[in-house]
Design an enzyme around this catalytic site. Structure first.
Site, PDB file in Angstrom:
ATOM      1  CB  SER A   1     -14.997  -4.397 -13.789  1.00 11.93           C
ATOM      2  OG  SER A   1     -14.843  -4.478 -12.387  1.00 11.93           O
TER       3      SER A   1
ATOM      4  CG  HIS B   1     -14.013   0.436  -2.240  1.00 14.01           C
ATOM      5  ND1 HIS B   1     -13.814  -0.204  -3.440  1.00 14.01           N
ATOM      6  CD2 HIS B   1     -15.266   0.085  -1.840  1.00 14.01           C
ATOM      7  CE1 HIS B   1     -14.899  -0.908  -3.753  1.00 14.01           C
ATOM      8  NE2 HIS B   1     -15.797  -0.745  -2.812  1.00 14.01           N
TER       9      HIS B   1
ATOM     10  CE1 TYR C   1      -4.302  -1.277  -0.232  1.00 21.36           C
ATOM     11  CE2 TYR C   1      -3.241  -3.076   0.963  1.00 21.36           C
ATOM     12  CZ  TYR C   1      -4.302  -2.593   0.200  1.00 21.36           C
ATOM     13  OH  TYR C   1      -5.347  -3.413  -0.130  1.00 21.36           O
TER      14      TYR C   1
HETATM   15  P1  OAD Z   1     -11.578  -2.865 -12.204  1.00 21.95           P
HETATM   16  O1  OAD Z   1     -10.113  -3.036 -12.416  1.00 21.95           O
HETATM   17  O2  OAD Z   1     -12.373  -4.068 -11.823  1.00 21.95           O
HETATM   18  O3  OAD Z   1     -12.232  -2.273 -13.538  1.00 21.95           O
HETATM   19  C1  OAD Z   1     -11.649  -1.185 -14.187  1.00 21.95           C
HETATM   20  C2  OAD Z   1     -12.529  -0.824 -15.362  1.00 21.95           C
HETATM   21  O4  OAD Z   1     -11.991   0.338 -15.961  1.00 21.95           O
HETATM   22  C3  OAD Z   1     -12.611  -1.898 -16.455  1.00 21.95           C
HETATM   23  O5  OAD Z   1     -13.972  -2.124 -16.788  1.00 21.95           O
HETATM   24  C4  OAD Z   1     -11.856  -1.266 -17.629  1.00 21.95           C
HETATM   25  O6  OAD Z   1     -12.412  -1.633 -18.888  1.00 21.95           O
HETATM   26  C5  OAD Z   1     -12.076   0.212 -17.366  1.00 21.95           C
HETATM   27  N1  OAD Z   1     -11.057   1.101 -17.948  1.00 21.95           N
HETATM   28  C6  OAD Z   1      -9.750   0.845 -18.229  1.00 21.95           C
HETATM   29  N2  OAD Z   1      -9.149   1.931 -18.737  1.00 21.95           N
HETATM   30  C7  OAD Z   1     -10.090   2.918 -18.769  1.00 21.95           C
HETATM   31  C8  OAD Z   1     -10.069   4.286 -19.170  1.00 21.95           C
HETATM   32  N3  OAD Z   1      -8.953   4.857 -19.653  1.00 21.95           N
HETATM   33  N4  OAD Z   1     -11.218   5.003 -19.074  1.00 21.95           N
HETATM   34  C9  OAD Z   1     -12.353   4.431 -18.575  1.00 21.95           C
HETATM   35  N5  OAD Z   1     -12.417   3.137 -18.186  1.00 21.95           N
HETATM   36  C10 OAD Z   1     -11.301   2.395 -18.274  1.00 21.95           C
HETATM   37  O7  OAD Z   1     -11.751  -1.665 -11.149  1.00 21.95           O
HETATM   38  P2  OAD Z   1     -13.000  -1.319 -10.237  1.00 21.95           P
HETATM   39  O8  OAD Z   1     -14.271  -1.576 -10.952  1.00 21.95           O
HETATM   40  O9  OAD Z   1     -12.754   0.019  -9.683  1.00 21.95           O
HETATM   41  O10 OAD Z   1     -11.624  -2.857  -4.263  1.00 21.95           O
HETATM   42  O11 OAD Z   1     -12.839  -2.377  -9.089  1.00 21.95           O
HETATM   43  C11 OAD Z   1     -13.695  -2.325  -7.988  1.00 21.95           C
HETATM   44  C12 OAD Z   1     -12.956  -2.712  -6.745  1.00 21.95           C
HETATM   45  O12 OAD Z   1     -12.327  -3.982  -6.937  1.00 21.95           O
HETATM   46  C13 OAD Z   1     -11.804  -1.797  -6.382  1.00 21.95           C
HETATM   47  O13 OAD Z   1     -12.221  -0.660  -5.655  1.00 21.95           O
HETATM   48  C14 OAD Z   1     -10.948  -2.682  -5.519  1.00 21.95           C
HETATM   49  C15 OAD Z   1     -10.982  -3.948  -6.345  1.00 21.95           C
HETATM   50  O14 OAD Z   1     -10.791  -5.132  -5.657  1.00 21.95           O
HETATM   51  C16 OAD Z   1     -10.912  -2.993  -3.144  1.00 21.95           C
HETATM   52  O15 OAD Z   1      -9.692  -3.000  -3.128  1.00 21.95           O
HETATM   53  C17 OAD Z   1     -11.781  -3.106  -1.940  1.00 21.95           C
END
Ligand code: OAD
Length: 255
Positions: free
Chosen positions: A200, A122, A70
């Site tokens: 995602s 988060h 971290y």
């Molecule tokens: P993810 O890594 O699951 O998803 C990221 C999303 O961003 C994907 O759908 C990509 O297609 C999209 N993406 C990538 N580049 C991009 C760009 N330039 N512009 C827009 N979108 C783009 O991340 P989260 O959905 O945030 O939790 O994940 C949710 C949680 O899972 C996080 O907060 C974390 C993780 O485990 C904890 O750590 C508690």
């Protein structure tokens, strides 16, 4: 469908919205140089095992590994800058009566980009506290520390109780901060449009927010270069990067 016509459809969905919620995930920060979690090659969870890094058990097993990881991420996010999409959201906030960013990100970039109405579902990489009793720990004392990816760093100890220091992020198995949840869910209940950017949409309960807005029948605009489980349900699914789509959209929405 061309990108121009998707922009027009997004504009149509959002024009006149005055109670707006913007839900963001790791993809929002990708264009600033912060890795996402689930992108196949570059995502953090493709390179690191979340079970070894993002839970209380993991911290108990190896506090130095978890703290070092971290600390590395905190150093990384402090070394990057909010991209133009962040500044566009700040202009959007200024031009909207009721506005809230509900982010799953812990990197602080929305605040550095200028947004003021933010809830961090988060937690935050900057909000360190002690593991046993939750006593806050001043992050300024950690600013001189650095860590490389994978480097173990022994956490400092709480001055009040001697417990080791942990990051103030939500780990797997932990509850989200109650106040943040309350604010985000009430804002969605009252919103007249929602944008969902760079997530995602797989991690609950944050992933419920766009669905809640869709059930209410308000327009939902998704910005994400890849399809997600909600892409086929939202009003407009815009396959574009946040740093490109947001300035284009906000320049037209706020004039
Ligand atoms: P993810 O890594 O699951 O998803 C990221 C999303 O961003 C994907 O759908 C990509 O297609 C999209 N993406 C990538 N580049 C991009 C760009 N330039 N512009 C827009 N979108 C783009 O991340 P989260 O959905 O945030 O939790 O994940 C949710 C949680 O899972 C996080 O907060 C974390 C993780 O485990 C904890 O750590 C508690």
């Amino acid at each position: 469908m061309t990108e121009t016509s998707t922009l027009e459809r997004a504009l149509e969905a959002l024009t006149g919205a005055n109670r707006l919620v913007v839900v963001t995930g790791a993809g929002m920060s990708h264009d600033s140089g912060v890795p996402t979690f689930r992108d196949a090659m570059t995502g953090l969870w493709a390179q690191y095992d979340p079970h070894e890094l993002a839970s209380e058990d993991a911290y108990r097993r190896n506090p130095a590994r978890v703290f070092g990881w971290y600390l590395w991420r905190w150093c990384l996010v402090r070394s990057v800058e909010p991209h133009p999409g962040y500044h566009a959201l700040t202009r959007l906030e200024a031009g909207t009566d009721d506005f809230l960013v509900a982010t799953q990100n812990v990197d602080g970039l929305h605040s550095r980009g200028g947004n003021q109405r933010i809830v961090e579902l988060h937690g935050s990489l900057t909000a360190f506290r002690c593991f046993d009793n939750g006593h806050p720990y001043d992050s300024a004392k950690l600013e001189s520390l650095t860590a490389l990816s994978g480097e173990e760093v022994e956490p400092p100890r709480c001055q009040e109780c001697g417990s080791p220091i942990r990051p103030g992020v939500v780990w797997f198995g932990e509850s989200l901060p109650q106040m943040a949840v309350k604010q985000a869910w009430s804002a969605v209940a009252a919103c007249d449009a929602l944008m969902v950017i760079g997530t995602s949409a797989l991690v609950y309960p944050a992933a419920e927010l766009p669905s809640l807005a869709m059930r209410k029948g308000v327009p939902v605009v998704e910005i994400n270069p890849d399809l997600t489980p909600i892409s086929h349900e939202v009003t407009v699914s815009w396959s574009e990067r946040a740093a490109v789509a947001l300035p284009a959209l906000v320049d037209r929405l706020i004039q």
